[in-house]
Design a protein around this motif. Structure first.
Motif, PDB file in Angstrom:
ATOM      1  N   ILE A  93       0.906  -0.964   0.124  1.00  0.00           N
ATOM      2  CA  ILE A  93      -0.050   0.004   0.011  1.00  0.00           C
ATOM      3  C   ILE A  93       0.895   1.231  -0.080  1.00  0.00           C
ATOM      4  CG2 ILE A  93      -1.471   1.474   1.400  1.00  0.00           C
ATOM      5  CD1 ILE A  93      -2.801  -1.193   2.280  1.00  0.00           C
ATOM      6  N   LEU A  94       1.917   1.128   0.882  1.00  0.00           N
ATOM      7  CA  LEU A  94       2.939   2.336   1.026  1.00  0.00           C
ATOM      8  C   LEU A  94       3.671   2.519  -0.259  1.00  0.00           C
ATOM      9  CD1 LEU A  94       4.237   1.764   4.519  1.00  0.00           C
ATOM     10  CD2 LEU A  94       2.650   3.572   3.723  1.00  0.00           C
ATOM     11  N   GLU A  95       3.981   1.391  -0.970  1.00  0.00           N
ATOM     12  CA  GLU A  95       4.696   1.478  -2.393  1.00  0.00           C
ATOM     13  C   GLU A  95       3.742   2.164  -3.295  1.00  0.00           C
ATOM     14  OE1 GLU A  95       7.424  -1.445  -4.866  1.00  0.00           O
ATOM     15  OE2 GLU A  95       5.963  -2.444  -3.768  1.00  0.00           O
ATOM     16  N   GLU A  96       2.384   1.736  -3.259  1.00  0.00           N
ATOM     17  CA  GLU A  96       1.531   2.334  -4.221  1.00  0.00           C
ATOM     18  C   GLU A  96       1.094   3.787  -4.032  1.00  0.00           C
ATOM     19  OE1 GLU A  96      -1.885  -0.243  -3.637  1.00  0.00           O
ATOM     20  OE2 GLU A  96      -1.074  -1.887  -4.945  1.00  0.00           O
ATOM     21  N   ARG A  97       1.423   4.199  -2.882  1.00  0.00           N
ATOM     22  CA  ARG A  97       1.243   5.645  -2.707  1.00  0.00           C
ATOM     23  C   ARG A  97       2.470   6.674  -3.025  1.00  0.00           C
ATOM     24  NH1 ARG A  97      -0.899   5.145   3.676  1.00  0.00           N
ATOM     25  NH2 ARG A  97      -3.188   4.466   3.449  1.00  0.00           N
ATOM     26  N   GLY A  98       3.398   5.682  -3.193  1.00  0.00           N
ATOM     27  CA  GLY A  98       4.756   6.398  -3.571  1.00  0.00           C
ATOM     28  C   GLY A  98       5.598   7.018  -2.364  1.00  0.00           C
ATOM     29  N   GLU A  99       5.135   6.467  -1.027  1.00  0.00           N
ATOM     30  CA  GLU A  99       5.945   6.583   0.110  1.00  0.00           C
ATOM     31  C   GLU A  99       7.265   5.848   0.278  1.00  0.00           C
ATOM     32  OE1 GLU A  99       3.360   6.811   3.626  1.00  0.00           O
ATOM     33  OE2 GLU A  99       1.534   7.658   2.187  1.00  0.00           O
ATOM     34  N   ILE A 100       7.333   4.787  -0.451  1.00  0.00           N
ATOM     35  CA  ILE A 100       8.408   3.986  -0.096  1.00  0.00           C
ATOM     36  C   ILE A 100       8.873   3.558  -1.729  1.00  0.00           C
ATOM     37  CG2 ILE A 100       8.026   3.250   2.133  1.00  0.00           C
ATOM     38  CD1 ILE A 100       7.322   0.627   1.111  1.00  0.00           C
ATOM     39  N   VAL A 101       9.896   2.896  -1.777  1.00  0.00           N
ATOM     40  CA  VAL A 101      10.498   2.297  -3.160  1.00  0.00           C
ATOM     41  C   VAL A 101      10.969   1.037  -2.629  1.00  0.00           C
ATOM     42  CG1 VAL A 101      11.878   2.294  -5.072  1.00  0.00           C
ATOM     43  CG2 VAL A 101      10.781   4.372  -4.364  1.00  0.00           C
ATOM     44  N   ARG A 102      10.899  -0.046  -3.234  1.00  0.00           N
ATOM     45  CA  ARG A 102      11.400  -1.255  -2.801  1.00  0.00           C
ATOM     46  C   ARG A 102      12.304  -1.896  -3.874  1.00  0.00           C
ATOM     47  NH1 ARG A 102       7.213  -5.717  -0.452  1.00  0.00           N
ATOM     48  NH2 ARG A 102       5.725  -4.787  -2.036  1.00  0.00           N
ATOM     49  N   PRO A 103      13.663  -1.920  -3.194  1.00  0.00           N
ATOM     50  CA  PRO A 103      14.761  -2.205  -4.368  1.00  0.00           C
ATOM     51  C   PRO A 103      14.781  -3.727  -4.758  1.00  0.00           C
ATOM     52  CG  PRO A 103      15.654  -1.968  -2.406  1.00  0.00           C
ATOM     53  CD  PRO A 103      14.165  -1.564  -1.906  1.00  0.00           C
ATOM     54  N   VAL A 104      15.056  -3.948  -5.825  1.00  0.00           N
ATOM     55  CA  VAL A 104      15.439  -5.086  -6.441  1.00  0.00           C
ATOM     56  C   VAL A 104      16.623  -5.809  -5.776  1.00  0.00           C
ATOM     57  CG1 VAL A 104      15.849  -6.810  -8.350  1.00  0.00           C
ATOM     58  CG2 VAL A 104      14.277  -5.078  -8.592  1.00  0.00           C
ATOM     59  N   ILE A 105      16.749  -6.847  -5.091  1.00  0.00           N
ATOM     60  CA  ILE A 105      17.938  -7.415  -4.373  1.00  0.00           C
ATOM     61  C   ILE A 105      18.590  -8.129  -5.379  1.00  0.00           C
ATOM     62  CG2 ILE A 105      18.758  -8.733  -2.587  1.00  0.00           C
ATOM     63  CD1 ILE A 105      16.171  -7.904  -1.151  1.00  0.00           C
ATOM     64  N   VAL A 106      19.851  -7.861  -5.685  1.00  0.00           N
ATOM     65  CA  VAL A 106      20.753  -8.673  -6.757  1.00  0.00           C
ATOM     66  C   VAL A 106      21.729  -9.540  -6.003  1.00  0.00           C
ATOM     67  CG1 VAL A 106      22.367  -8.661  -8.538  1.00  0.00           C
ATOM     68  CG2 VAL A 106      20.822  -6.573  -8.390  1.00  0.00           C
ATOM     69  N   GLU A 107      21.359 -10.653  -5.912  1.00  0.00           N
ATOM     70  CA  GLU A 107      22.078 -11.882  -4.906  1.00  0.00           C
ATOM     71  C   GLU A 107      23.351 -12.046  -5.351  1.00  0.00           C
ATOM     72  OE1 GLU A 107      20.737 -12.692  -2.223  1.00  0.00           O
ATOM     73  OE2 GLU A 107      18.720 -12.441  -2.484  1.00  0.00           O
ATOM     74  N   ASN A 108      23.596 -11.933  -6.734  1.00  0.00           N
ATOM     75  CA  ASN A 108      25.034 -12.524  -7.246  1.00  0.00           C
ATOM     76  C   ASN A 108      25.759 -11.444  -8.131  1.00  0.00           C
ATOM     77  OD1 ASN A 108      25.417 -15.005  -6.049  1.00  0.00           O
ATOM     78  ND2 ASN A 108      23.661 -15.627  -7.158  1.00  0.00           N
ATOM     79  N   PRO A 109      25.819 -10.150  -7.620  1.00  0.00           N
ATOM     80  CA  PRO A 109      26.508  -9.072  -8.424  1.00  0.00           C
ATOM     81  C   PRO A 109      27.807  -9.417  -9.133  1.00  0.00           C
ATOM     82  CG  PRO A 109      26.729  -8.732  -5.974  1.00  0.00           C
ATOM     83  CD  PRO A 109      25.858  -9.739  -6.070  1.00  0.00           C
ATOM     84  N   GLU A 464      15.363  -3.397   2.628  1.00  0.00           N
ATOM     85  CA  GLU A 464      13.871  -3.948   2.161  1.00  0.00           C
ATOM     86  C   GLU A 464      13.103  -2.866   1.585  1.00  0.00           C
ATOM     87  OE1 GLU A 464      15.458  -3.937   5.223  1.00  0.00           O
ATOM     88  OE2 GLU A 464      15.404  -6.066   5.711  1.00  0.00           O
ATOM     89  N   PHE A 465      13.509  -1.602   1.775  1.00  0.00           N
ATOM     90  CA  PHE A 465      12.760  -0.398   1.072  1.00  0.00           C
ATOM     91  C   PHE A 465      13.631   0.814   1.343  1.00  0.00           C
ATOM     92  CE2 PHE A 465      11.126  -0.928   5.586  1.00  0.00           C
ATOM     93  CZ  PHE A 465      11.261   0.409   5.985  1.00  0.00           C
ATOM     94  N   ILE A 466      13.187   1.750   0.697  1.00  0.00           N
ATOM     95  CA  ILE A 466      13.709   3.148   0.459  1.00  0.00           C
ATOM     96  C   ILE A 466      12.715   4.419   0.696  1.00  0.00           C
ATOM     97  CG2 ILE A 466      15.080   4.785  -0.921  1.00  0.00           C
ATOM     98  CD1 ILE A 466      15.888   2.188  -2.381  1.00  0.00           C
ATOM     99  N   ARG A 467      13.109   5.079   1.574  1.00  0.00           N
ATOM    100  CA  ARG A 467      12.102   6.287   1.944  1.00  0.00           C
ATOM    101  C   ARG A 467      12.699   7.513   2.409  1.00  0.00           C
ATOM    102  NH1 ARG A 467      10.125   6.364   7.936  1.00  0.00           N
ATOM    103  NH2 ARG A 467       8.286   7.078   7.261  1.00  0.00           N
ATOM    104  N   VAL A 468      11.878   8.757   2.317  1.00  0.00           N
ATOM    105  CA  VAL A 468      12.428   9.836   2.929  1.00  0.00           C
ATOM    106  C   VAL A 468      11.601  10.065   4.314  1.00  0.00           C
ATOM    107  CG1 VAL A 468      12.096  12.381   2.549  1.00  0.00           C
ATOM    108  CG2 VAL A 468      12.437  11.194   0.622  1.00  0.00           C
ATOM    109  N   SER A 469      12.728  10.291   5.150  1.00  0.00           N
ATOM    110  CA  SER A 469      12.229  10.168   6.717  1.00  0.00           C
ATOM    111  C   SER A 469      13.154  11.243   7.356  1.00  0.00           C
ATOM    112  CB  SER A 469      12.276   8.880   7.331  1.00  0.00           C
ATOM    113  OG  SER A 469      13.602   8.457   7.582  1.00  0.00           O
ATOM    114  N   THR A 470      12.488  11.390   8.876  1.00  0.00           N
ATOM    115  CA  THR A 470      13.304  12.617   9.356  1.00  0.00           C
ATOM    116  C   THR A 470      14.626  12.096  10.065  1.00  0.00           C
ATOM    117  OG1 THR A 470      11.880  12.226  11.237  1.00  0.00           O
ATOM    118  CG2 THR A 470      11.247  14.091   9.632  1.00  0.00           C
ATOM    119  N   ALA A 471      15.430  12.867  10.585  1.00  0.00           N
ATOM    120  CA  ALA A 471      16.489  12.487  11.318  1.00  0.00           C
ATOM    121  C   ALA A 471      16.857  13.441  12.148  1.00  0.00           C
ATOM    122  CB  ALA A 471      17.837  11.881  10.507  1.00  0.00           C
TER     123      ALA A 471
END
Length: 484
Positions: A93-109, A464-471
């Motif tokens: 749901i959060l991904e569909e809202r554009g609040e997070i992006v989930r990266p593709v995990i490359v197992e054997n780079p 697992e995911f990428i987002r903009v958040s406070t720090a």
């Protein structure tokens, strides 16, 4: 865990010289420490997931507290699976809202094709696979073989001498910057030529961190510490050297190793510099009198590192055109880095000087009402250090990047991180991740509108995911500049 570590350390120190069995114990202890760190980081990642979802993730222990009827109707394993499914739905749901992006995990780079060893100006180096890409010389200055101690030098001097006292020190009491690569003061550069230099304090710390608990052993009749990178088993031997101080006496020549870094110790007396030393047991970073004679082990930057292709430069710094709608170009590397693989320097928000070592500094932006600092050379490190045309990315810049790129969690050369690959033209930039955790934060120039005047926005990268958040503004994170 802490109590165990203290007891273990006390036992090791009580036995004097460390034999082979004790060294084996220390190696196991190192793995235990790493495991403990990874466990704690895993918990922190879980907390972040819970924060994103806006609710507590139910654990097996909480499931046991439900009613007996619920427990009987649904097995514990199914409850865990149900929780995972619920988390997945929320993330979607959060991904569909554009609040997070989930990266593709490359197992054997793909693995780096850079050479492991080589020579520059006739002196051999080895690539230990360190995140910075720094290559270490296999011999000390003035030594022809790895087990020989070489010459002992006062800090900032290019020649050995008969007596080592403050009165004949060329740098004692002087206000000095880091001398790495400065041929006037750096004996490695002066004797071995361009490219070679003394290691900085941070580079020695990196060696100790990524090759922990070195073996104290004898090679060709001389004791020393053998550093081993557990990820690739590459080794570096630092022989015992002893030291010369307060005259001409050569102390502990066959029992201790003492090595200069290029970094001066910042104090009012201006008579110290950072060094690495060890005895028969554990080694550590320390501070020595500049007039003392220590050995020098040179380093050289890794010119063969993989770098992200760039389309242009501004003020000598490379940028990548991702074809973004705003026309924003992203730097190919972080501030303080020389390639895309390097983590670079870390900054507190609105500070234009990087954090030095482990020293905590009060951030005067804490509790202060501030507007976006992008392009303001007083607060924007990118503008202050890279010049006009460069700035810290705004929150909007990060969101544009998330929206217009696909993301891959992978490795570049020797470090883990995330590739942001343009959906528009296929170009990419790489965000390196430091330490064991699958986590990195990058400052934006935008203060938080919801957390009072103590936090600012950042790009947060998890596996697992990428987002903009406070720090918190006082925290230390890298900066990836942008230019228009």
């Amino acid at each position: 865990m802490k109590r165990f570590l203290w007891i273990a350390l006390a036992l090791c120190l009580s036995v004097g010289a460390v034999d082979a069995s004790a060294q084996g114990f220390l190696n196991k202890l190192g793995k235990a420490v790493k495991k403990e760190v990874e466990n704690r980081i895993s918990k922190e990642t879980k907390k972040e997931v819970e924060k994103v979802l806006g609710k507590e993730v139910k654990t097996k222990s909480s499931s046991k507290k439900t009613s007996k009827n619920q427990s009987k109707s649904q097995p514990e394993s199914n409850q865990g699976q149900s929780t995972e499914n619920a988390n997945e739905r929320h993330l979607k749901i959060l991904e569909e809202r554009g609040e997070i992006v989930r990266p593709v995990i490359v197992e054997n780079p793909p693995k780096s094709t850079a050479p492991v060893t080589g020579k520059v100006n006739g002196h051999e180096w080895i690539d230990l696979g360190l995140p910075s890409g720094t290559r270490w010389a296999t011999c000390n200055i003035d030594a022809s073989q790895p087990h020989l101690p070489g010459g002992l030098y006062a800090w900032g001097e290019k020649a050995t001498k008969t007596t080592y006292v403050p009165n004949n020190s060329k740098t004692h009491g002087k206000d000095m910057e880091d001398i790495s690569g400065n041929a006037t003061y750096d004996v490695a550069t002066a004797k071995w030529g361009k490219g070679w230099r003394m290691p900085t304090k941070e580079e020695f710390e990196e060696l100790v961190e990524y090759c922990p608990f070195p073996q104290y052993e004898k090679q060709n009749g001389r004791y020393g510490q053998l550093f081993t990178n557990s990820k690739n088993d590459r080794t570096l031997f630092l022989p015992t050297t002893g030291s010369k101080e307060m005259g001409s006496t050569h102390s502990e020549a066959n029992t201790c190793g003492l090595y200069w870094t290029s970094t001066p110790y910042q104090d009012a007396y201006k008579n110290g510099a950072h060094q690495y030393h060890y005895g028969a047991a554990l080694g550590e970073m320390g501070v020595g009198e500049r007039s003392t004679g220590y050995a020098v082990r040179a380093v050289i930057d890794n010119d063969a590192m993989i770098t992200v292709p760039s389309q242009g430069e501004t003020n000598g710094h490379k940028w990548v055109d991702l074809g973004l709608p705003s026309g924003t170009k992203w730097a190919a590397y972080n501030i303080g880095a020389k390639s895309s693989e390097e983590y670079g320097k870390v900054f507190a928000w609105s500070k234009i000087t990087p954090k030095q070592g482990d020293r905590d500094e009060w951030n005067d932006a804490q509790g202060k009402k501030m507007s976006d600092i992008s392009g303001n050379a007083t607060y924007d490190a990118a503008t202050a250090l890279w010049g006009k045309g460069w700035s810290m990315p705004t929150e909007a810049d990060f969101k544009e990047l998330m929206e217009n790129c696909t993301w891959e969690y992978t490795t570049l050369g020797r470090v883990s991180g995330c590739k942001a690959i343009s959906k528009i033209n296929g170009n990419y930039i790489f965000f390196p991740i430091q330490f064991y955790q699958d986590l990195a934060r990058y400052w934006s120039s935008t203060p938080s509108a919801y957390q009072g005047d103590y936090e600012s926005q950042s790009l947060t990268i998890y596996k697992e995911f990428i987002r903009v958040s406070t720090a918190v503004r006082g925290d230390d994170y890298p900066i990836r500049p942008v230019t228009k």
